[in-house]
Enzyme design. Structure first.
Site, PDB file in Angstrom:
ATOM      1  N   ARG A   1      -5.258   7.391  14.789  1.00 51.81           N
ATOM      2  CA  ARG A   1      -6.587   7.520  14.212  1.00 51.81           C
ATOM      3  C   ARG A   1      -7.678   6.874  15.060  1.00 51.81           C
ATOM      4  O   ARG A   1      -8.727   7.476  15.302  1.00 51.81           O
ATOM      5  CB  ARG A   1      -6.620   6.877  12.822  1.00 51.81           C
ATOM      6  CG  ARG A   1      -5.856   7.665  11.794  1.00 51.81           C
ATOM      7  CD  ARG A   1      -5.829   6.958  10.458  1.00 51.81           C
ATOM      8  NE  ARG A   1      -5.095   7.758   9.472  1.00 51.81           N
ATOM      9  CZ  ARG A   1      -4.897   7.387   8.222  1.00 51.81           C
ATOM     10  NH1 ARG A   1      -5.349   6.234   7.786  1.00 51.81           N
ATOM     11  NH2 ARG A   1      -4.234   8.170   7.396  1.00 51.81           N
TER      12      ARG A   1
ATOM     13  N   LEU B   1      -4.677   0.052  -7.706  1.00 51.88           N
ATOM     14  CA  LEU B   1      -3.218  -0.093  -7.646  1.00 51.88           C
ATOM     15  C   LEU B   1      -2.805  -1.548  -7.726  1.00 51.88           C
ATOM     16  O   LEU B   1      -1.913  -1.913  -8.479  1.00 51.88           O
ATOM     17  CB  LEU B   1      -2.694   0.531  -6.357  1.00 51.88           C
ATOM     18  CG  LEU B   1      -2.673   2.052  -6.335  1.00 51.88           C
ATOM     19  CD1 LEU B   1      -2.147   2.545  -5.006  1.00 51.88           C
ATOM     20  CD2 LEU B   1      -1.817   2.587  -7.466  1.00 51.88           C
TER      21      LEU B   1
ATOM     22  N   GLU C   1      -6.321  -4.136  -0.818  1.00 50.16           N
ATOM     23  CA  GLU C   1      -7.274  -4.019   0.290  1.00 50.16           C
ATOM     24  C   GLU C   1      -8.208  -5.229   0.347  1.00 50.16           C
ATOM     25  O   GLU C   1      -8.791  -5.524   1.393  1.00 50.16           O
ATOM     26  CB  GLU C   1      -8.086  -2.712   0.166  1.00 50.16           C
ATOM     27  CG  GLU C   1      -8.849  -2.350   1.441  1.00 50.16           C
ATOM     28  CD  GLU C   1      -9.663  -1.053   1.335  1.00 50.16           C
ATOM     29  OE1 GLU C   1      -9.481  -0.318   0.358  1.00 50.16           O
ATOM     30  OE2 GLU C   1     -10.470  -0.800   2.247  1.00 50.16           O
TER      31      GLU C   1
END
Lengths: 250, 227, 682
Positions: C355, C61, C471
């Site tokens: 999470r 992306l 990332e």
């Protein structure tokens, strides 16, 4: 968890100019492995014997990147419907089975090594027109154009293509019509994509022809083998568009 | 290259020709069958011979028949081009071939078409050419002389080998149609959840009934008329 | 490269480097900093753009969107991927969705709220100005994606649909079924393809970046290996943009793709870039457990399952053993013998804790010996209660009086199927068990890495001319990333940040002529790259690359996984060192250099993971607090909850590579717009 003794007949080919041949291997697998993990086990075994491992393409191993390929007992991505090779598990095979593994075969997908083929023809088909010409920053508000839910879903179904090439591999004519038509349908369904639709159809079909894919004869093997179950309706609509547009444009 | 040649040499353009000529030939088959069924009249061939005379002398039908020959030729030539092209698109075949995901007929349209073409050539030679060359006797109805094509047909179907050849050829045509009928509509871009199932069913019915109708003629003539 | 094993200290003495300048613009308050900055920053005129070359590495992306946008602006872009096509990048596997502060649902969302949620979700370890900018441009991303033809989900009225995700109270997640990442990546890939077709971007598929080349201190190019032929090439440009993803595969088993690696980033670190917060890794709680030692990767099951699934393990060890040996299954355990440990420990949030908390609780249960599959590493995620609840309610709405258990079950399963059908199908495909009738078995797995290359506000690393996006950088998620934020960040960086901020560097380069790729620096880097590859080939040891990677993964998981302690981290560091030494002595790489050789590619990547892994241990050891994905056992409350230390550790740890003692550079984080609070889910 019981062991399965398998015989593998795997296509080995060192580069596009090598003639290639089948090699026979034995491997012990178990039913929980994925098909690619079974090949991992084989390769670890081959490497430990210092022989040449089997090259195959793979990446995400969750059925979405489209990297894995291979024809398993005559079926692209193996025997299960709507499943990529990476999601195929060994419990669908039996102890003592002989499994024949071949690369996707097509003139336009030359073999790179063993089971790895060059699918860059697909990239070039997209580059020919598989996009909407909008520069970053030119967009209006996302909700400015309402799109009927069903239309958006139809576009999505076509856009679900992962570009793996199973359609070409399955087609008796090695035709790329399902791939090309899925992209045309994805963009053509949406109002944003309609502006360039006519030109896109012509340019993408021209590129597809230039790549040397075979011509579609409506056997529908592509649809049957597509891991994302993309419909041949897209091919019909591409035909319709292409035939219609050629008389309309210019 | 003008748009015409660009279009008709594109993959979809070529297939459009296959589709349109195919549909034209499909309609021709009905007309041809209706005419031929007159062979089954128990009148010594009068109805059929009069019909044959009409078909060969009416200027409009004559004109149409040239279209038919062109259609057959175009369909055959394009078909052979497609077949050759598709054969080269996968130079290395699979060692294990999958048969389960496509129909036998769809995978073998080339071979089936070839059989049909050979049949047409023999068929044309046996009847059309012999008739054109005047190699047939004459029959007289109401004082008018017409070529006795019926006699030629009846004579041909005395030979059991020809009967078998015709029946097998009809089977090939049936199989060719089994895929070709629906396929022609797909190529035209007509695929819709509402009417496509109907077209496909019609295609299957058609591809059984029409060749069956043709096949009945030699069988009937062999067993019934001439015994 | 030799590994001199002279690291012997028991205590890590962190060498501290100089502080870092984050280049957050002074002007303007938080809300209009970015707008003001954008309006006043230096620009490159169109005629000059044509003369400037940019290298973009990676086509996920961030990379694809950056390459496309820079191409549109008129720069000469060279774009690289190790895949056969840009479309294979692992962004494609993201399931859930993408956040954007559109407030289409009129539920009180705003740019500030998205900013605040992200800062809080990140446990107050990210940079305010970056996160606010991210929240601002999130809205443009959705507009851009829709204009490109990304088929996002819609309502019957034709407008875009939203769903909600963990850790927030509004519905701001846009999605395309469970394939949002795929659809957004295809959008970016198509934009990139368009630029390739007009010649603005030159695409290099199957080319792996193996080194960064610096000339006069600036990043001026890369060394690549053509993965088909093995040819080593030198590529020069005015600047280099890395968008090469995260390093979760250092754990061997993760939800990352098999090819995901740290090589491009790590080799840049070895050329002087800084690695920031490497110990921040996200462990996703609901993945399909490991079934055997042949396992190659883990598959994520969407977080949304915890809305209806109840997590439990048996209370009695004999039940655990019976299950492991296959004598019993989950359904055989009576209600009173089950420990619904999340509901017990976190009554307020129950099964819907974030999470990191859910993952750690599962680990605790398994560590105590209650794991429910043959490996002892799985807990149940049970839908039986949901089936009954939905079944009863359906029966009532259908007017069925006194429904039978069978009827309730069938009706309930139909409701569950409508909500999670595709996930259940995927679970069955992989495990062969039917989750409609048996509780699912799940276990946490490494999913995302919040750490990455240190970048300033311009997304520029400390090496001038070297940028990192997505990332691959550390910038926006702090110590924990919220769901549906990775896609947002990747596209924000690529479409809407780098196209502007790169001008800050390039505007000073307009007089720089084309960079030569045969300068001594390039030649030296090429030589080093070739020598390193030759060295790998020439070891000719006895163990496969894969076997080393697996062993590294086990060390990382054991000592730098869901919970860490000083002793383990020191031990782990030592073990990695030894493994690294063994690797360079005993690895076996088949094939040759000048051919398609996936084992050689892997060998280089594992070599880098072996160094990165050590850096992660060092970072985790330095950070004497528990925050987000980083849990230090020494820093927990009496109830076992994470304890942050804001006084001493409100900084970004940016590590300068040194084979023996990496040097720590600190960037102090300032929070002027949010108040630092403790997260509690009790």
């Amino acid at each position: 968890m019981s062991d399965m003794n398998l015989k593998l007949k795997v296509w080995k080919q060192n580069g596009p100019n090598d003639k290639g041949r089948f090699e026979n291997y034995k491997v012990v697998a178990n039913e929980h492995m994925s098909f690619l993990e079974m090949l991992d086990v084989l390769n670890e075994q081959l490497i430990s014997e210092k022989s040449d491992p089997v090259s195959f393409e793979h990446d995400c191993r969750e059925g979405i990147c489209g990297a894995c390929s291979m024809v398993i007992n005559g079926r692209p991505h193996g025997p299960n419907k709507g499943t990529t090779t990476c999601q195929l598990h060994m419990r669908f095979f039996k102890d003592g089975d002989t499994i024949t593994i071949e690369p996707f075969r097509a003139n336009s997908f030359p073999v790179i090594k063993d089971l790895v083929v060059d699918r860059s023809a697909f990239d070039r088909i997209i580059q020919a027109g598989g996009y909407i010409s909008v520069n970053t920053g030119q967009a209006q508000d996302a909700n400015a154009i309402p799109i009927e839910k069903d239309v958006a879903l139809d576009a999505f179904s076509a856009a679900a293509c992962i570009g793996c090439g199973a359609c070409v591999a399955a087609c008796p004519n090695a035709s790329a019509m399902l791939f090309t038509s899925a992209k045309v349908a994805h963009l053509g369904h949406l109002p944003q994509g309609k502006v360039e639709h006519d030109k896109r159809v012509q340019k993408m079909v021209a590129q597809m022809d230039e790549e040397g894919f075979g011509m579609c004869s409506n056997t529908y093997a592509c649809e049957a083998e597509c891991p994302k179950e993309i419909s041949v309706k897209n091919i019909a609509s591409l035909n319709r568009n292409f035939i219609g547009k050629v008389f309309k444009t210019e | 290259m003008s748009w015409v040649t660009t279009f008709f040499t594109s993959s979809i353009g070529r297939k459009l020709i296959m589709s349109l000529t195919g549909l034209f030939l499909i309609t021709f088959l009905i007309v041809h069958l209706i005419g031929n069924l007159q062979l089954l009249y128990n009148d010594g061939g009068q109805a059929f011979n009069v019909y044959a005379k009409f078909m060969t002398s009416n200027p409009f039908i004559k004109f149409t028949s040239y279209g038919l020959y062109a259609g057959i030729l175009l369909h055959a030539i394009q078909g052979i081009i497609l077949w050759r092209k598709n054969a080269t698109s996968r130079p290395q075949r699979y060692a294990v071939a999958s048969k389960s995901t496509s129909s036998f007929t769809s995978r073998n349209m080339g071979w089936l078409g070839m059989i049909v073409l050979i049949f047409i050539l023999i068929h044309m030679y046996q009847f059309w050419l012999k008739m054109k060359l005047g190699d047939v006797g004459m029959a007289t109805y109401d004082g008018k002389q017409v070529k006795d094509l019926y006699k030629l047909v009846a004579a041909t179907y005395q030979n059991p080998l020809f009967v078998i050849f015709y029946v097998l050829s009809m089977a090939a045509i049936g199989m060719h149609l089994w895929h070709g009928f629906g396929s022609a509509f797909q190529t035209l871009g007509l695929n819709h959840k509402k009417y496509t199932p109907f077209i496909n069913t019609l295609g299957k019915v058609y591809s059984v009934l029409i060749p069956l109708g043709f096949a009945i003629i030699p069988i009937y003539m062999f067993f019934v008329l001439n015994r | 490269m030799t590994v001199e094993n002279n690291f012997t200290e028991t205590e890590t003495l962190v060498k501290e480097g100089t502080g870092l300048k984050n280049n957050v613009p002074e002007a303007g308050d938080l809300e209009n900093k970015w707008t003001q900055y954008r309006s006043t920053m230096d620009l490159v005129a169109p005629n000059n753009k044509r003369r400037i070359d940019i290298i973009v590495v990676g086509t996920g992306l961030a990379g694809a969107s950056a390459a496309a946008t820079l191409g549109e602006l008129g720069y000469n872009v060279k774009c690289f991927t190790f895949h056969d096509s840009p479309r294979r990048a692992h962004s494609i596997a993201a399931q859930g969705g993408i956040n954007a502060a559109k407030n289409y649902q009129n539920d009180g969302d705003s740019v500030y709220r998205l900013f605040y949620d992200t800062i809080k979700g990140g446990d107050y370890r990210s940079r305010e100005a970056n996160v606010h900018r991210l929240a601002e441009v999130s809205r443009n991303i959705i507009d851009q994606a829709v204009a490109q033809g990304v088929p996002l989900a819609r309502e019957y009225g034709g407008l875009l649909a939203n769903r909600s995700f963990g850790g927030v109270q509004v519905s701001r997640t846009f999605y395309a079924k469970g394939q949002t990442g795929q659809q957004l990546l295809i959008g970016a890939y198509q934009a990139l393809s368009r630029q390739i077709s007009v010649g603005n971007v030159e695409m290099y598929n199957r080319h792996e970046m193996l080194d960064l080349v610096k000339v006069d201190g600036k990043a001026r190019g890369i060394i690549t290996r053509n993965l088909l032929t093995g040819k080593i090439d030198r590529h020069a440009a005015h600047c280099v943009v890395l968008a090469t993803g995260g390093y979760g595969n250092v754990y061997y088993l993760s939800t990352n793709a098999m090819g995901s690696n740290v090589t491009a980033a790590w080799r840049s670190v070895k050329r002087g870039a800084l690695m920031a917060n490497p110990c921040y890794t996200q462990i996703h709680p609901t993945c399909i457990p490991v079934s055997g030692d042949y396992q190659s990767k883990l598959t994520l099951m969407s977080e949304s399952l915890r809305n209806d699934g109840r997590v439990w393990v048996p209370k009695k060890k004999e039940d655990v053993m019976a299950i492991r040996e296959g004598r019993k299954n989950g359904n055989d355990i009576p209600e009173e013998d089950r420990d619904y440990y999340l509901e017990r420990r976190y009554p307020a949030f129950g099964n819907l804790v974030p999470r990191d908390v859910a993952s750690r609780a599962a680990k605790t249960a398994c560590d105590e010996g209650y794991g429910v599959n043959s490996t002892g590493l799985a807990v149940f995620l049970d839908f039986a209660a949901a089936v009954i609840r939905y079944g009863k309610s359906e029966a009532i709405s259908k007017g069925i009086n006194n429904p039978t258990d069978q009827q309730i079950g069938d009706l309930g399963r139909a409701v569950v199927a409508a909500k999670y059908g595709n996930l259940f199908e995927m679970y069955e495909k992989i495990t062969g068990e039917d989750p409609y009738f048996q509780p699912m078995k799940i276990f946490p797995a490494v999913h995302y890495t919040m750490g990455g290359m240190w970048v300033d506000y311009n997304l520029e690393t400390n090496v001038p001319g070297l940028f990192a996006l997505g990332e691959a950088n550390f910038s926006d998620h702090g110590a924990n990333r919220l769901g549906a934020s990775a896609l947002m960040q990747g596209l924000a960086d690529g479409y809407f940040v780098i196209p502007y901020t790169i001008g800050q560097f390039l505007s000073k380069e307009i007089r720089t002529p084309k960079i030569a790729n045969d300068s001594p620096e390039f030649m030296a880097a090429e030589k080093e790259t070739r020598e390193k590859l030759e060295k790998l080939m020439n070891i000719k040891g006895n163990h496969s690359v894969e076997s080393f990677h697996k062993r590294l993964g086990l060390i990382m998981w054991e000592y730098c996984g869901m919970s860490r302690n000083a002793e383990g981290l020191k031990k782990g560091r030592q073990m990695i060192r030894e493994l690294r030494e063994e690797f360079w002595r005993d690895v076996y790489v088949p094939g040759s250099l000048d051919e398609y050789n996936p084992e050689l590619e892997k060998a280089g990547r594992v070599a880098d993971f072996l160094e990165l892994g050590e850096n992660m241990m060092v970072d985790a050891l330095d950070r004497e607090e528990s925050c987000g994905g980083h849990f230090r056992e020494e820093h927990q409350s009496a109830e076992g909850e994470a304890q942050r230390n804001d006084k001493d550790y409100t900084y970004v740890s940016a590590w300068e590579w040194d084979d023996n003692e990496p040097i720590l550079h600190k960037e102090q984080l300032e929070f002027k717009n949010v108040e630092l609070k403790t997260r509690s889910y009790k």
